[in-house]
Design a protein around this motif. Structure first.
Motif, PDB file in Angstrom:
ATOM      1  N   VAL A 173       7.756  -0.651  -4.415  1.00 15.65           N
ATOM      2  CA  VAL A 173       6.575  -0.794  -5.276  1.00 15.65           C
ATOM      3  C   VAL A 173       5.692   0.449  -5.196  1.00 15.65           C
ATOM      4  O   VAL A 173       5.080   0.863  -6.173  1.00 15.65           O
ATOM      5  CB  VAL A 173       5.769  -2.045  -4.884  1.00 15.65           C
ATOM      6  CG1 VAL A 173       4.459  -2.126  -5.655  1.00 15.65           C
ATOM      7  CG2 VAL A 173       6.600  -3.287  -5.139  1.00 15.65           C
ATOM      8  N   HIS A 174       5.626   1.048  -3.987  1.00 17.65           N
ATOM      9  CA  HIS A 174       4.794   2.235  -3.777  1.00 17.65           C
ATOM     10  C   HIS A 174       5.685   3.359  -3.220  1.00 17.65           C
ATOM     11  O   HIS A 174       5.707   3.595  -2.014  1.00 17.65           O
ATOM     12  CB  HIS A 174       3.668   1.939  -2.785  1.00 17.65           C
ATOM     13  CG  HIS A 174       2.757   0.837  -3.220  1.00 17.65           C
ATOM     14  ND1 HIS A 174       1.781   0.999  -4.169  1.00 17.65           N
ATOM     15  CD2 HIS A 174       2.694  -0.459  -2.825  1.00 17.65           C
ATOM     16  CE1 HIS A 174       1.134  -0.141  -4.350  1.00 17.65           C
ATOM     17  NE2 HIS A 174       1.678  -1.046  -3.556  1.00 17.65           N
ATOM     18  N   LYS A 182       0.842  -1.190   0.000  1.00 20.10           N
ATOM     19  CA  LYS A 182       0.000   0.000   0.000  1.00 20.10           C
ATOM     20  C   LYS A 182       0.876   1.238   0.000  1.00 20.10           C
ATOM     21  O   LYS A 182       1.995   1.228   0.511  1.00 20.10           O
ATOM     22  CB  LYS A 182      -0.930   0.001   1.211  1.00 20.10           C
ATOM     23  CG  LYS A 182      -0.239  -0.142   2.561  1.00 20.10           C
ATOM     24  CD  LYS A 182      -1.271  -0.240   3.670  1.00 20.10           C
ATOM     25  CE  LYS A 182      -0.611  -0.461   5.028  1.00 20.10           C
ATOM     26  NZ  LYS A 182      -1.615  -0.573   6.106  1.00 20.10           N
ATOM     27  N   ALA A 183       0.335   2.293  -0.593  1.00 20.09           N
ATOM     28  CA  ALA A 183       1.066   3.552  -0.648  1.00 20.09           C
ATOM     29  C   ALA A 183       1.137   4.148   0.752  1.00 20.09           C
ATOM     30  O   ALA A 183       0.122   4.392   1.387  1.00 20.09           O
ATOM     31  CB  ALA A 183       0.380   4.514  -1.604  1.00 20.09           C
ATOM     32  N   ASN A 221       7.707  -2.940  -0.169  1.00 18.67           N
ATOM     33  CA  ASN A 221       6.548  -2.057  -0.271  1.00 18.67           C
ATOM     34  C   ASN A 221       6.965  -0.645  -0.680  1.00 18.67           C
ATOM     35  O   ASN A 221       6.305  -0.004  -1.501  1.00 18.67           O
ATOM     36  CB  ASN A 221       5.800  -2.009   1.065  1.00 18.67           C
ATOM     37  CG  ASN A 221       4.497  -1.242   0.968  1.00 18.67           C
ATOM     38  OD1 ASN A 221       3.521  -1.734   0.410  1.00 18.67           O
ATOM     39  ND2 ASN A 221       4.465  -0.040   1.518  1.00 18.67           N
TER      40      ASN A 221
END
Length: 199
Positions: free
Chosen positions: A190-191, A120-121, A187
């Motif tokens: 990716v974000h 998640k961002a 994470n």
């Protein structure tokens, strides 16, 4: 040895912790499979709860196998089976608590991610996400999980309950910390964080 001497020994030979973390990957993936099956059966189930269910189920099986392997006849008594199951339930409960905390605190949790919650961002930089992942996975989760698993395994084998408990906690904390840092780093990659907070 004790808790701190075990931490020191691992720090002096960090490859041991890295190797143990790699050995934990199949268990993580197995737990993820159970978690995704739980979500498929119960679509409204929160990913962090599903992740905890998967983790607890795999842990119970591993504990039962460890106990069985230590028995001369390589069989499990009803008491031993019950203790292995109880250990899995406690592991899952600790995992659920840590996952809920991470979810509310905006921290990437590796079991939740693998369960299907995905990354998640988060408006935090790489270093902070890795540090928070290490803290939640290592201190809040793997430390107490490893200690209670060792204690219940001792009881199942009629050994003093405290034998090796602090050492197991230290090793679990460091191994979990490495895995949590990896999850937080993944994470963050990716974000990527947006805004001023890039630390």
């Amino acid at each position: 040895k004790g808790f701190l001497p075990t931490v020191q020994a691992i720090a002096e030979n960090p490859s041991v912790a890295g190797h143990t973390a790699l050995e934990s990957v199949p268990s993580l993936l197995g737990g993820a499979g159970v978690a995704r099956g739980a979500i498929k059966a119960l679509p409204k189930l929160a990913p962090f709860v599903a992740g905890a269910i998967g983790e607890g189920a795999i842990s119970a099986g591993q504990n039962a196998e460890s106990i069985r392997g230590a028995n001369p006849d390589h069989l499990l008594t009803p008491k031993q089976s019950a203790l292995a199951g109880l250990s899995g339930v406690i592991t899952g409960g600790i995992g659920a608590g840590a996952g809920k905390f991470a979810n509310k605190a905006g921290i990437a949790n590796i079991e939740t991610m693998l369960a299907g919650g995905g990354g998640k961002a988060i408006n935090k930089g790489l270093a902070r996400q890795m540090a928070e992942g290490a803290l939640t996975e290592g201190v809040l989760e793997e430390l107490p999980q490893s200690m209670q698993e060792q204690a219940l395994q001792n009881i199942a084998l009629d050994k003093p309950w405290q034998t090796g408990v602090t050492e197991a906690g230290a090793q679990g904390m460091i191994t979990g910390g490495l895995m949590g840092a990896g999850g937080g780093g993944f994470n963050a990659a990716v974000h990527p964080a947006a805004g001023a907070d890039q630390i």
